[in-house]
Write a protein that holds these residues in place. Structure first.
Motif, PDB file in Angstrom:
ATOM      1  N   PRO A 137      13.496   1.332  -2.101  1.00  0.00           N
ATOM      2  CA  PRO A 137      13.133   0.103  -2.445  1.00  0.00           C
ATOM      3  C   PRO A 137      11.969  -0.435  -1.452  1.00  0.00           C
ATOM      4  O   PRO A 137      10.721  -0.734  -1.987  1.00  0.00           O
ATOM      5  N   ARG A 138      11.933  -0.374  -0.246  1.00  0.00           N
ATOM      6  CA  ARG A 138      11.031  -0.645   0.790  1.00  0.00           C
ATOM      7  C   ARG A 138       9.773   0.427   0.632  1.00  0.00           C
ATOM      8  O   ARG A 138       8.670  -0.223   0.641  1.00  0.00           O
ATOM      9  N   SER A 141       7.752  -0.298  -2.559  1.00  0.00           N
ATOM     10  CA  SER A 141       7.002  -1.680  -2.662  1.00  0.00           C
ATOM     11  C   SER A 141       6.003  -1.659  -1.411  1.00  0.00           C
ATOM     12  O   SER A 141       5.187  -2.633  -1.446  1.00  0.00           O
ATOM     13  N   GLN A 142       6.061  -0.998  -0.626  1.00  0.00           N
ATOM     14  CA  GLN A 142       4.995  -0.928   0.502  1.00  0.00           C
ATOM     15  C   GLN A 142       3.971   0.171   0.460  1.00  0.00           C
ATOM     16  O   GLN A 142       3.149   0.285   1.385  1.00  0.00           O
ATOM     17  N   THR A 174      14.917  -1.848  -6.195  1.00  0.00           N
ATOM     18  CA  THR A 174      13.393  -1.503  -6.237  1.00  0.00           C
ATOM     19  C   THR A 174      12.735  -2.502  -7.227  1.00  0.00           C
ATOM     20  O   THR A 174      11.519  -3.040  -6.976  1.00  0.00           O
ATOM     21  N   GLU A 176      13.669  -5.670  -7.739  1.00  0.00           N
ATOM     22  CA  GLU A 176      13.592  -6.844  -7.233  1.00  0.00           C
ATOM     23  C   GLU A 176      12.584  -6.861  -6.092  1.00  0.00           C
ATOM     24  O   GLU A 176      11.753  -7.950  -5.692  1.00  0.00           O
ATOM     25  N   SER A 177      12.256  -5.881  -5.357  1.00  0.00           N
ATOM     26  CA  SER A 177      11.230  -5.982  -4.209  1.00  0.00           C
ATOM     27  C   SER A 177       9.780  -5.726  -4.805  1.00  0.00           C
ATOM     28  O   SER A 177       8.795  -6.113  -4.121  1.00  0.00           O
ATOM     29  N   THR A 178       9.525  -5.538  -6.021  1.00  0.00           N
ATOM     30  CA  THR A 178       8.362  -5.699  -6.863  1.00  0.00           C
ATOM     31  C   THR A 178       8.268  -6.407  -7.968  1.00  0.00           C
ATOM     32  O   THR A 178       7.715  -6.181  -9.147  1.00  0.00           O
ATOM     33  N   SER A 183       8.225  -5.677 -11.904  1.00  0.00           N
ATOM     34  CA  SER A 183       8.995  -4.589 -11.026  1.00  0.00           C
ATOM     35  C   SER A 183       8.370  -3.196 -11.433  1.00  0.00           C
ATOM     36  O   SER A 183       9.198  -2.307 -11.624  1.00  0.00           O
TER      37      SER A 183
END
Length: 454
Positions: A137-138, A141-142, A174, A176-178, A183
């Motif tokens: 997920p991180r 998103s990064q 993932t 939720e992080s985007t 998403s």
């Protein structure tokens, strides 16, 4: 020997029927980049990618200009990072640092995407693989260009249900992080069973450990060409229908063979495989769904859809193998909902359901691909979808995959937009009955009896 005349025969396919080389993908082994230090590992990865792929984009562009063949994407695949980074990465943050190094390297050489932020598990997860999976997920998103995949099973090993349960939670995290981009992080994350190690298509591409230091793989796509050919075969019997698809696939593959050979020669990197996959785009006229409808269906999802797709997939493979001895990857027909105009329309009008898509995955190239689902779908339900697809792949000895996008904040019928080749589509319903007790049992589903072939 491929002649220029053969390429000239494809002018109408290119100009009017959207034939393109979807990607030239350079596979790069990072095994000799391994280090005990994260910073050194990242430097080694950057140096390796830039030294080998520095001319990939310019070479692809020059081939496209010289031969008049559109080459849409230039991409890189690398050795699964869980193997390369195990000695250096001891935290989630360490893995995210490696993902960012991949992203910077891809940006510097100018490629569209880089695949291989991956873990291959089928009978258990190592601590390194578990950490990489938790970092997804991180990492997604990064970064902008990094694509990730996790192989959770195979016909030979069975299915790691601990990994399946974890991936349901990771897909949801993932999303939720985007959430601010519908998403979209989930569009770069695929969960496989029987993943091939020579796949040039994203998001599931990685450079398999059985391959050499570097290789050139080419992915060719031409659903519009097949549709046009089939329009001349309306009313013909199945024998003529199959022959038309096979002959068309042969011509498309020859274009890919030329591009692959030229790229290999100019870059001084061995030629690997041609992946002849009818991969659609959101543009009208470039749709696998339209091909199926030209075969005689009123709309995708109607009775007969699975049979039509089976014919299409098989004849595409047969035509490709006639044209090249190096056909590999996923070769066949993709059915990504958000990337296919006819599939989008069928989903909007209720003709195409998730259950029908699952049936179609028994005979297509991959699986449940690019499907927006409600944002409140539970992690356990996502794991259930993954388990179902993995079981289809395991039992039928084929590659299957799940790339679903739980679009946070959106419900059935609302539109999700991902942009570019990823397209967009309507959120489709998911059965809300719980499978939590099933997917959370833990452990391993054994390989089927027909896996024992020694």
């Amino acid at each position: 020997m491929i002649t220029r005349d053969e390429v000239l025969e494809t002018n109408d396919m290119i100009d009017r029927e959207r034939l393109d080389v979807r990607t030239i993908t350079m596979g790069i082994s990072l095994l000799d980049c391994a280090s005990q230090d994260v910073d050194m590992l990242c430097r080694n990865i950057h140096r390796r990618i830039v030294s080998l792929a520095g001319d990939l984009v310019s070479t692809g562009d020059s081939i496209a200009r010289e031969y008049g063949i559109p080459i849409v994407n230039k991409r890189i695949t690398v050795t699964p990072i869980s193997l390369v980074a195990a000695g250096a990465c001891h935290t989630v943050e360490d893995y995210v640092t490696v993902a960012k190094a991949l992203d910077r390297s891809a940006q510097e050489v100018g490629v569209n995407l880089i695949g291989g932020y991956s873990a291959l598990v089928g009978k258990g997860m190592t601590p390194a693989e578990r950490l990489l999976i938790k970092s997804l997920p991180r990492a997604l998103s990064q970064t902008e260009r990094v694509c990730a995949s996790v192989n959770v099973g195979s016909t030979r090993t069975g299915i790691d249900m601990d990994a399946v349960a974890l991936m349901g939670r990771v897909v949801k995290a993932t999303a939720e992080s985007t959430a601010d981009s519908d998403s979209s992080g989930c569009t770069k994350l695929v969960v496989f069973c029987n993943a091939p190690d020579d796949n040039p298509f994203m998001a599931g591409g990685f450079h398999g450990v059985s391959q050499g230091s570097a290789v050139i793989n080419v992915g060719v796509s031409g659903p519009g060409v097949v549709k046009t050919a089939l329009e001349s075969a309306k009313g013909a019997d199945f024998g003529q229908l199959c022959e038309t698809i096979k002959r068309t696939a042969f011509k498309i593959t020859r274009v890919g063979q030329l591009v692959a050979q030229e790229a290999s020669r100019r870059l001084d990197v061995p030629f690997g495989i041609i992946d002849l996959s009818l991969a659609p785009t959101p543009a009208v006229g470039d749709s696998v769904g339209e091909v199926l409808q030209t075969m005689g269906l009123e709309q995708v999802g109607a009775p007969g859809t699975t049979a039509a797709l089976a014919i299409l997939n098989d004849q595409v493979k047969k035509g490709g193998i006639m044209a090249s001895s190096s056909v590999g990857g996923l070769s066949g027909a993709f059915i990504p909902v958000s990337e296919d105009a006819a599939m989008i329309q069928a989903a909007q009008e209720g003709s195409l359901t998730l259950e029908k898509l699952e049936a179609m995955t028994c005979v297509c190239s991959v699986g449940l691909d690019m499907i927006p689902i409600p944002g409140d779908t539970s992690a356990e339900s996502i794991s259930g979808l993954i388990a179902d697809e993995a079981a289809i792949g395991m039992i039928n000895q084929k590659t299957t995959a799940v790339r679903v996008i739980p679009v946070i904040g959106k419900q059935v019928g609302e539109w999700a937009e991902f942009g570019g080749l990823m397209g967009g589509g309507p959120v489709v319903p998911v059965n809300t009955r719980s499978c939590a007790d099933f997917v959370n049992r833990g452990g391993h589903i054994p390989a089927p009896i027909h896996s024992f072939k020694n």
